[in-house]
Design a protein around this motif. Structure first.
Motif, PDB file in Angstrom:
ATOM      1  N   ASP A 183       0.814  -1.214   0.000  1.00 43.31           N
ATOM      2  CA  ASP A 183       0.000   0.000   0.000  1.00 43.31           C
ATOM      3  C   ASP A 183       0.851   1.269   0.000  1.00 43.31           C
ATOM      4  O   ASP A 183       0.317   2.369  -0.128  1.00 43.31           O
ATOM      5  N   PHE A 184       2.157   1.102   0.173  1.00 48.85           N
ATOM      6  CA  PHE A 184       3.077   2.237   0.161  1.00 48.85           C
ATOM      7  C   PHE A 184       4.195   1.997  -0.846  1.00 48.85           C
ATOM      8  O   PHE A 184       5.364   1.923  -0.484  1.00 48.85           O
ATOM      9  N   PRO A 185       3.860   1.872  -2.128  1.00 48.39           N
ATOM     10  CA  PRO A 185       4.908   1.709  -3.137  1.00 48.39           C
ATOM     11  C   PRO A 185       5.777   2.963  -3.186  1.00 48.39           C
ATOM     12  O   PRO A 185       5.269   4.075  -3.290  1.00 48.39           O
ATOM     13  N   GLY A 186       7.053   2.769  -3.080  1.00 46.72           N
ATOM     14  CA  GLY A 186       7.947   3.923  -3.043  1.00 46.72           C
ATOM     15  C   GLY A 186       8.168   4.489  -1.668  1.00 46.72           C
ATOM     16  O   GLY A 186       8.902   5.466  -1.502  1.00 46.72           O
ATOM     17  N   GLY A 187       7.533   3.893  -0.651  1.00 48.58           N
ATOM     18  CA  GLY A 187       7.752   4.325   0.719  1.00 48.58           C
ATOM     19  C   GLY A 187       7.101   5.652   1.052  1.00 48.58           C
ATOM     20  O   GLY A 187       6.082   6.033   0.480  1.00 48.58           O
ATOM     21  N   HIS A 188       7.709   6.391   2.001  1.00 47.28           N
ATOM     22  CA  HIS A 188       7.124   7.660   2.421  1.00 47.28           C
ATOM     23  C   HIS A 188       8.160   8.514   3.132  1.00 47.28           C
ATOM     24  O   HIS A 188       9.234   8.049   3.524  1.00 47.28           O
ATOM     25  N   LEU A 189       7.812   9.773   3.333  1.00 48.63           N
ATOM     26  CA  LEU A 189       8.615  10.735   4.090  1.00 48.63           C
ATOM     27  C   LEU A 189       7.814  11.110   5.324  1.00 48.63           C
ATOM     28  O   LEU A 189       6.757  11.722   5.223  1.00 48.63           O
ATOM     29  N   ASN A 190       8.325  10.759   6.495  1.00 54.86           N
ATOM     30  CA  ASN A 190       7.586  10.954   7.733  1.00 54.86           C
ATOM     31  C   ASN A 190       7.925  12.313   8.344  1.00 54.86           C
ATOM     32  O   ASN A 190       9.089  12.654   8.508  1.00 54.86           O
ATOM     33  N   LEU A 191       6.902  13.077   8.699  1.00 59.72           N
ATOM     34  CA  LEU A 191       7.096  14.427   9.211  1.00 59.72           C
ATOM     35  C   LEU A 191       6.857  14.557  10.715  1.00 59.72           C
ATOM     36  O   LEU A 191       7.100  15.621  11.287  1.00 59.72           O
ATOM     37  N   GLY A 192       6.383  13.508  11.374  1.00 58.82           N
ATOM     38  CA  GLY A 192       5.955  13.621  12.764  1.00 58.82           C
ATOM     39  C   GLY A 192       7.086  13.653  13.770  1.00 58.82           C
ATOM     40  O   GLY A 192       8.269  13.545  13.435  1.00 58.82           O
ATOM     41  N   THR A 230      -2.569  26.766   9.545  1.00 55.74           N
ATOM     42  CA  THR A 230      -1.488  26.023   8.900  1.00 55.74           C
ATOM     43  C   THR A 230      -1.400  24.612   9.454  1.00 55.74           C
ATOM     44  O   THR A 230      -1.630  24.379  10.642  1.00 55.74           O
ATOM     45  N   TRP A 231      -1.020  23.666   8.582  1.00 56.29           N
ATOM     46  CA  TRP A 231      -0.850  22.284   9.035  1.00 56.29           C
ATOM     47  C   TRP A 231       0.059  21.542   8.071  1.00 56.29           C
ATOM     48  O   TRP A 231       0.360  22.012   6.981  1.00 56.29           O
ATOM     49  N   TRP A 232       0.512  20.380   8.526  1.00 52.59           N
ATOM     50  CA  TRP A 232       1.355  19.502   7.714  1.00 52.59           C
ATOM     51  C   TRP A 232       0.759  18.100   7.736  1.00 52.59           C
ATOM     52  O   TRP A 232       0.224  17.658   8.755  1.00 52.59           O
ATOM     53  N   PRO A 233       0.844  17.369   6.635  1.00 49.78           N
ATOM     54  CA  PRO A 233       0.389  15.974   6.654  1.00 49.78           C
ATOM     55  C   PRO A 233       1.281  15.135   7.558  1.00 49.78           C
ATOM     56  O   PRO A 233       2.432  15.501   7.831  1.00 49.78           O
ATOM     57  N   TYR A 234       0.743  14.019   8.017  1.00 51.44           N
ATOM     58  CA  TYR A 234       1.532  13.122   8.850  1.00 51.44           C
ATOM     59  C   TYR A 234       2.771  12.625   8.109  1.00 51.44           C
ATOM     60  O   TYR A 234       3.843  12.483   8.688  1.00 51.44           O
ATOM     61  N   TYR A 235       2.583  12.350   6.834  1.00 52.87           N
ATOM     62  CA  TYR A 235       3.683  11.848   5.999  1.00 52.87           C
ATOM     63  C   TYR A 235       3.366  12.161   4.546  1.00 52.87           C
ATOM     64  O   TYR A 235       2.229  12.524   4.200  1.00 52.87           O
ATOM     65  N   ALA A 267      -8.627  22.801   4.521  1.00 49.67           N
ATOM     66  CA  ALA A 267      -8.580  22.857   5.982  1.00 49.67           C
ATOM     67  C   ALA A 267      -8.051  21.544   6.536  1.00 49.67           C
ATOM     68  O   ALA A 267      -8.194  20.480   5.921  1.00 49.67           O
ATOM     69  N   CYS A 268      -7.433  21.619   7.686  1.00 52.39           N
ATOM     70  CA  CYS A 268      -6.875  20.421   8.314  1.00 52.39           C
ATOM     71  C   CYS A 268      -7.989  19.509   8.797  1.00 52.39           C
ATOM     72  O   CYS A 268      -8.927  19.946   9.457  1.00 52.39           O
ATOM     73  N   GLU A 269      -7.849  18.217   8.493  1.00 50.63           N
ATOM     74  CA  GLU A 269      -8.812  17.219   8.965  1.00 50.63           C
ATOM     75  C   GLU A 269      -8.110  16.141   9.787  1.00 50.63           C
ATOM     76  O   GLU A 269      -8.592  15.029   9.914  1.00 50.63           O
ATOM     77  N   GLN A 270      -6.974  16.484  10.349  1.00 49.16           N
ATOM     78  CA  GLN A 270      -6.184  15.543  11.138  1.00 49.16           C
ATOM     79  C   GLN A 270      -6.339  15.827  12.632  1.00 49.16           C
ATOM     80  O   GLN A 270      -6.687  16.937  13.042  1.00 49.16           O
ATOM     81  N   ARG A 271      -5.992  14.817  13.436  1.00 51.01           N
ATOM     82  CA  ARG A 271      -5.997  15.009  14.883  1.00 51.01           C
ATOM     83  C   ARG A 271      -4.836  15.920  15.293  1.00 51.01           C
ATOM     84  O   ARG A 271      -3.715  15.742  14.814  1.00 51.01           O
ATOM     85  N   PRO A 272      -5.066  16.858  16.203  1.00 54.46           N
ATOM     86  CA  PRO A 272      -3.991  17.720  16.689  1.00 54.46           C
ATOM     87  C   PRO A 272      -3.216  17.039  17.817  1.00 54.46           C
ATOM     88  O   PRO A 272      -3.492  17.231  19.005  1.00 54.46           O
ATOM     89  N   THR A 273      -2.228  16.245  17.452  1.00 55.15           N
ATOM     90  CA  THR A 273      -1.552  15.371  18.410  1.00 55.15           C
ATOM     91  C   THR A 273      -0.066  15.682  18.533  1.00 55.15           C
ATOM     92  O   THR A 273       0.536  16.305  17.667  1.00 55.15           O
ATOM     93  N   TRP A 274       0.529  15.197  19.627  1.00 55.23           N
ATOM     94  CA  TRP A 274       1.985  15.272  19.795  1.00 55.23           C
ATOM     95  C   TRP A 274       2.697  14.401  18.779  1.00 55.23           C
ATOM     96  O   TRP A 274       3.645  14.832  18.139  1.00 55.23           O
ATOM     97  N   CYS A 275       2.249  13.178  18.601  1.00 53.93           N
ATOM     98  CA  CYS A 275       3.031  12.170  17.879  1.00 53.93           C
ATOM     99  C   CYS A 275       3.181  12.475  16.401  1.00 53.93           C
ATOM    100  O   CYS A 275       4.246  12.253  15.812  1.00 53.93           O
ATOM    101  N   GLY A 299       0.851  15.222  14.745  1.00 58.40           N
ATOM    102  CA  GLY A 299       0.077  16.367  14.295  1.00 58.40           C
ATOM    103  C   GLY A 299       0.763  17.710  14.443  1.00 58.40           C
ATOM    104  O   GLY A 299       1.949  17.826  14.767  1.00 58.40           O
ATOM    105  N   THR A 300      -0.023  18.749  14.222  1.00 55.86           N
ATOM    106  CA  THR A 300       0.457  20.120  14.258  1.00 55.86           C
ATOM    107  C   THR A 300       1.096  20.513  15.590  1.00 55.86           C
ATOM    108  O   THR A 300       2.120  21.224  15.590  1.00 55.86           O
TER     109      THR A 300
END
Length: 416
Positions: free
Chosen positions: A204-213, A260-265, A279-287, A289-290
């Motif tokens: 489900d992740f061909p090419g991997g990913h860049l993690n921002l968290g 402002t927000w950033w995707p998880y990855y 607009a951001c639709e992600q949870r505002p978390t430590w691990c 999120g924003t």
């Protein structure tokens, strides 16, 4: 002290009173094996010890409880093998005892032995990482991230012996991690992994990913490099590495109608498509999120003496705290991805911001957490630090009382 702060202090104290005797505290068994060990900060006795230590350091709890839980955390043979991390084993206990030390001689023997084991482990992990880079291979998350990898080990060394050679060696690795691999035709950031966010090859992740968290991505290396620069512990290319990471975050920043927000990855497709104004639709978390990303960028701005970036990071946190849609996505209460983590990230940002601009927001978030604890009955939560009662008590206690001098407890979260 305001009414909400009094409630927060009382609730934190009630939670810790319930967690006084290790023989009467039951951790849930449905966790990974390492997280169940006494030496686990995330899920075991070490995390509960951390909460009692902070209460005792600030004069709001007995040292006897802290000592009892430290002894329980040290009750099994200490893991100094390649599976040891900032969150379990020798590095976890090394940072825990550094937080607990009330003088240079306090816990000196334990700290020295844990430091020796962690230094050996770090040298081994650094050798593996540099060999991997020399071969032109992409990293696993576990090589570099906060919870399993070298970023966590760098945090330990920075807070326990900042001038030691091993500290600068760990920082030099983080600098190298920020560079594209040698001969990479695409010049992707050096922390791009071929794995999924679950640290495994996945169709489900061909090419991997860049993690921002923070927990598993580049926000924690950014925070560590920034903290080191702030304390004048630097290596060649240090500020350039911070700049490279910030450039990636700047070019992948989404600016929507509510902030402002950033995707998880970033997947390869999302890397190519660039940011949106949704607009951001992600949870505002430590691990992931924003909140965690905003704190890392505030630390970078402070270290670089960049008031504009600092103001943007603090406004990002303010917008997040005032976005009802984002807040409504939070279903959990703990530090990792719940209300306690949101509260504590905001507290750290507010403490370092001019004029404490988030004070009213903190009161509102704390009140929400307290209300939800009453509705959900905190006795049903796991006692642990990461997702449970010990971490919630720490966030509430810190909001109500501030932190103690010395090694900060939230170094485990790369927030200080």
């Amino acid at each position: 002290m305001t009414t909400i702060r009094i409630r927060a202090h009382t609730t934190a104290r009630t939670i810790l009173d319930d967690l006084t005797d290790p023989d009467h505290v039951r951790f849930r068994p449905d966790k990974p094996a390492l997280r169940q060990r006494p030496s686990s900060v995330g899920g075991g006795a070490a995390g509960v010890a951390l909460a009692h230590i902070e209460a005792a350091r600030t004069g709001h709890g007995p040292w006897e409880s802290a000592r009892t839980w430290i002894a329980r955390a040290l009750s099994e043979p200490v893991n100094g093998t390649s599976t040891a991390t900032l969150w379990a084993g020798a590095p976890a206990l090394g940072l825990l005892t550094a937080v607990a030390a009330t003088s240079p001689t306090h816990l000196a023997r334990a700290r020295a032995r844990l430091g020796e084991a962690t230094t050996r482990l770090t040298r081994h992990r650094l050798y593996q990482a540099h060999t991997r880079i020399d071969r032109g291979q992409r990293p696993s998350l576990a090589e570099f991230d906060l919870t399993q990898g070298l970023t966590g080990l760098a945090i330990y060394h920075l807070h326990t012996h900042p001038e030691a050679p091993i500290t600068r060696q760990a920082l030099a690795y983080l600098v190298r991690l920020s560079l594209p691999l040698p001969d990479d035709p695409h010049q992707l950031p050096g922390w791009w992994t071929e794995h999924s966010p679950h640290n495994r090859l996945d169709p489900d992740f061909p090419g991997g990913h860049l993690n921002l968290g923070v927990a598993h991505g580049i926000a924690a290396p950014l925070a560590v490099l920034s903290l080191a620069l702030r304390h004048r512990v630097t290596v060649d290319g240090h500020t350039d590495a911070i700049g490279r990471i910030l450039d990636v975050l700047d070019t992948r920043r989404h600016t929507g109608p509510r902030g402002t927000w950033w995707p998880y990855y970033l997947s390869p497709q999302r890397w190519e498509s660039g940011p949106t104004n949704a607009a951001c639709e992600q949870r505002p978390t430590w691990c992931y999120g924003t909140p965690g990303l905003a704190r890392a960028q505030q630390l970078a701005a402070i270290a670089l003496n960049d008031p504009g970036r600092r103001a943007r990071a603090e406004k990002t946190m303010a917008d997040c705290l005032r976005d009802a849609f984002q807040l409504d996505t939070l279903a959990d209460l703990g530090l990792c991805h719940g209300w306690a983590g949101l509260l504590h990230c905001a507290w750290r940002i507010n403490a370092d911001a001019p004029d404490a601009p988030l004070a009213q927001d903190l009161d509102r978030i704390a009140a929400t957490l307290l209300d939800r604890l009453e509705v959900d009955d905190h006795h049903d939560l796991d006692p642990e630090f990461l997702d449970g009662r010990a971490g919630i008590a720490l966030a509430l206690h810190t909001y109500a009382n501030g932190t103690a001098a010395g090694v900060p407890w939230d170094a485990h979260l790369a927030l200080a």
